[in-house]
Design a protein around this motif. Structure first.
Motif, short mmCIF file in Angstrom:
data_model
loop_
_atom_site.label_atom_id
_atom_site.label_comp_id
_atom_site.label_asym_id
_atom_site.label_seq_id
_atom_site.Cartn_x
_atom_site.Cartn_y
_atom_site.Cartn_z
N HIS A 177 7.08 48.85 -0.16
CA HIS A 177 8.38 50.19 1.15
C HIS A 177 7.00 51.86 0.27
O HIS A 177 6.52 51.35 -0.11
N GLN A 178 6.72 51.96 1.99
CA GLN A 178 6.62 53.51 2.19
C GLN A 178 6.26 54.33 0.87
O GLN A 178 6.04 55.20 0.09
N ASN A 179 7.58 54.46 0.64
CA ASN A 179 8.06 54.68 -1.28
C ASN A 179 7.27 54.96 -2.21
O ASN A 179 7.72 55.49 -3.38
N PRO B 234 3.73 53.48 -3.51
CA PRO B 234 2.44 52.65 -3.19
C PRO B 234 1.71 52.30 -4.01
O PRO B 234 0.98 51.98 -4.21
N SER C 223 4.42 47.73 5.46
CA SER C 223 5.33 47.97 5.07
C SER C 223 6.61 47.16 6.15
O SER C 223 6.24 46.77 7.08
N GLN D 215 6.75 48.82 9.86
CA GLN D 215 5.73 48.77 10.05
C GLN D 215 5.38 48.22 11.70
O GLN D 215 7.09 47.96 12.17
#
Length: 131
Positions: free
Chosen positions: A88-90, A92, A107, A110
């Motif tokens: 998840h982009q939160n 990294p 992601s 994406q």
């Protein structure tokens, strides 16, 4: 174009279902799902067909404290398989501890075309390296 055999390993049923629908229904999908698993324990006995995956999509939530041990199990069952980590982009920083064991990070949000391109490119680069 020939489809790429992939496996999806995640304990989130919604994510598993979303990828299953995407890869089976999208007209430009480069993938054929040959493995679905909810944990590292179930990957050896959960193949749909007798083909091995060329690429594994693995959810970062399954990679706990001992990253090296987790990926040694994955490599034992599926040696020389391309691994993409779903992060998840939160979160990294979750991908940083896995960089030695994976080819790329993706992601869940994406873009579909980027996802398809990443899958194609990762497998083709792996095939070039193997030759």
């Amino acid at each position: 174009m020939e489809k790429i055999n992939i496996g999806i390993i995640t304990n989130l049923r919604k994510l598993l279902f979303a990828y299953r629908i995407l890869f089976s229904e999208h007209i430009q999908s480069p993938a054929n799902i040959v493995l679905e698993a909810t944990s590292i324990d179930s990957i050896s006995s959960n193949s749909y067909i007798n083909e091995r995956p060329e690429l594994l999509l693995i959810d970062y939530r399954l990679v706990f404290k001992d990253t090296a041990l987790f990926f040694s199990f994955v490599n034992y069952f599926y040696p020389d398989t391309v691994i993409l980590l779903i992060v998840h982009q939160n979160f990294p920083w979750e991908a940083k501890r896995c960089t030695n064991y994976i080819q790329s990070v993706l992601s869940p949000n994406q873009d579909i075309n980027q996802l398809f391109m990443l899958i194609r490119n990762s497998v083709s680069q792996s095939n070039i390296v193997k030759q």
